[in-house]
Scaffold this active site. Structure first.
Site, PDB file in Angstrom:
ATOM      1  N   GLY A 195     -13.981  -3.063 -14.388  1.00 37.94           N
ATOM      2  CA  GLY A 195     -15.075  -3.961 -14.740  1.00 37.94           C
ATOM      3  C   GLY A 195     -14.595  -5.405 -14.738  1.00 37.94           C
TER       4      GLY A 195
ATOM      5  N   ASP B  64     -15.463  -7.798 -16.588  1.00 35.93           N
ATOM      6  CA  ASP B  64     -15.190  -8.299 -17.934  1.00 35.93           C
ATOM      7  C   ASP B  64     -13.769  -7.965 -18.359  1.00 35.93           C
ATOM      8  OD1 ASP B  64     -15.874  -5.585 -17.912  1.00 35.93           O
ATOM      9  OD2 ASP B  64     -16.962  -5.655 -19.809  1.00 35.93           O
ATOM     10  N   ARG B  65     -13.286  -6.773 -18.001  1.00 32.65           N
ATOM     11  CA  ARG B  65     -11.910  -6.395 -18.327  1.00 32.65           C
ATOM     12  C   ARG B  65     -10.917  -7.248 -17.543  1.00 32.65           C
ATOM     13  NH1 ARG B  65     -11.334  -0.108 -17.481  1.00 32.65           N
ATOM     14  NH2 ARG B  65      -9.285  -0.551 -18.438  1.00 32.65           N
TER      15      ARG B  65
ATOM     16  N   ASP C  42     -12.070  -5.576 -26.502  1.00 34.52           N
ATOM     17  CA  ASP C  42     -13.368  -6.230 -26.363  1.00 34.52           C
ATOM     18  C   ASP C  42     -14.418  -5.318 -27.000  1.00 34.52           C
ATOM     19  OD1 ASP C  42     -15.754  -7.441 -25.602  1.00 34.52           O
ATOM     20  OD2 ASP C  42     -15.060  -7.929 -23.587  1.00 34.52           O
TER      21      ASP C  42
ATOM     22  N   THR D 298     -20.899  -3.781 -26.114  1.00 34.14           N
ATOM     23  CA  THR D 298     -21.726  -2.591 -25.950  1.00 34.14           C
ATOM     24  C   THR D 298     -20.852  -1.343 -25.886  1.00 34.14           C
ATOM     25  OG1 THR D 298     -23.336  -3.920 -24.732  1.00 34.14           O
ATOM     26  CG2 THR D 298     -23.517  -1.527 -24.558  1.00 34.14           C
TER      27      THR D 298
ATOM     28  N   THR E  53     -27.651   5.728 -47.482  1.00 33.26           N
ATOM     29  CA  THR E  53     -27.480   6.289 -46.141  1.00 33.26           C
ATOM     30  C   THR E  53     -27.084   5.240 -45.111  1.00 33.26           C
ATOM     31  OG1 THR E  53     -29.102   8.024 -46.622  1.00 33.26           O
ATOM     32  CG2 THR E  53     -28.611   7.596 -44.311  1.00 33.26           C
TER      33      THR E  53
END
Length: 258
Positions: free
Chosen positions: A98, A100-101, A126, A129, A186
C-alpha cells in the site's frame, strides 16, 4: 519565494489536503491546517483548489479510490498503487505494498522525525482504518503486518451480536484520550476491549520483534494512535503527519528540481 507543493492523500476513510514548502524538505510540517473530507466525496476539491496559485504543483495519491479525486484535479501528478517507488524492501512483489505504508517508511528513512535515526531500527505503526505495522532497519524495509483498526473491531462486535452497541471512541476516554483498562458499562467495556486489545497486540509484537531486530523503536501515526496505551515501549515517537511527509518525499524523488 519557495515553491509550494500540494499533497492530496486519499485513504480508505478520509482524504487529506496539505501544502508543503520545497525549501523545508521532507522533515517540514504542513504549512497550514491539514484539511479533511470523506474519501468518497470529492466535492471539497473546488474549495481546496482556490488556495492553489499558478505554477504550484498538486500530487494526488493514496491507497483509497483515487478515481473521483483525479477527475476533480485533472492537472495533478498522480502516483497510483503499483507505480514504482524508491523503497528498498524485502517484501516479495513489493509493488503490491500500500502506498500509505511506503510513504510511512520513506518518511522515517528521509529523516521526517528529527529524533529518529533514519538508519536505525523502527516498527512503524499506522493506526487507521486498518492497523499497519512496518519494520525497517538499516534503510531496508523488512515487511510488516495488517490487522483491523479499532473502528473495525467495534463495528464487528456490534454487527455480529444482537445487543451490543457501537460506541464512540471519544465517548468515555481519559485525559490521555485513552479508554480505561476495564469498563463499568457496556460501551466502556467494548472500548476497553478494542483499545486495550490493540495496544496489547502492538506491545506484544514489538517485544517479539526485538528478539530478531535489536534496539527496535516505535513510530506512531494514524488517527487512532492517541487511543493506544504503549507506556512500556522505548524509544517511541509520534507524528500525525508522517504519511503526508512520506508522500512529499515521493513527490520530491519524482521531481527533484522544483
Amino acid at each position: 519565494m519557495a515553491m509550494i507543493r500540494w499533497i492530496l492523500d486519499v485513504g480508505n476513510t478520509r482524504a487529506k489536503w496539505a501544502s508543503f514548502s520545497a525549501r523545508d524538505g521532507v522533515g517540514g510540517n504542513p504549512l497550514s491546517e491539514v484539511l479533511t473530507a470523506p474519501a468518497n466525496d470529492p466535492s471539497q476539491a473546488t474549495t481546496w483548489k482556490d488556495a492553489v496559485k499558478a505554477g504550484e504543483p498538486i500530487m494526488v495519491t493514496g491507497s483509497g479510490d483515487l478515481a473521483p479525486w483525479i477527475s476533480a484535479f485533472p492537472e495533478a501528478w498522480v502516483l497510483r498503487p503499483g507505480d514504482p517507488t524508491p523503497l528498498v524492501t524485502e517484501v516479495r512483489e513489493g509493488q503490491t505494498l500500500g502506498l500509505d505504508r511506503v510513504a510511512n517508511v520513506l518518511a522515517v528513512l528521509h529523516g521526517a522525525l528529527s529524533e529518529a535515526d533514519p538508519q536505525g531500527s523502527w516498527m512503524i505503526v499506522d493506526a487507521g482504518t486498518c492497523v499497519t505495522v512496518d519494520v525497517v532497519t538499516g534503510g531496508v524495509h523488512l515487511g510488516g503486518t495488517i490487522s483491523p483498526g479499532m473502528g473495525m473491531r467495534l463495528q464487528a462486535m456490534s454487527a455480529g451480536t444482537a445487543r451490543l452497541p457501537l460506541p464512540s471512541l471519544e465517548k468515555t476516554t481519559t485525559n490521555l484520550n485513552q479508554p480505561a483498562a476495564i469498563g463499568r458499562q457496556t460501551d466502556e467495556a467494548l472500548l476497553a476491549g478494542a483499545c486495550g486489545g490493540l495496544s496489547a497486540e502492538i506491545s506484544g509484537k514489538w517485544d517479539a520483534l526485538r528478539q530478531e531486530v535489536p534496539n527496535l523503536g516505535v513510530v506512531l501515526t494514524g488517527g487512532d494512535a492517541p487511543h493506544l496505551e504503549l507506556r512500556d515501549i522505548r524509544p517511541k515517537f509520534a507524528d500525525a503527519h508522517l504519511t503526508l511527509k512520506g508522500y512529499h518525499a515521493l513527490y520530491t524523488h519524482a521531481h527533484p528540481h522544483p
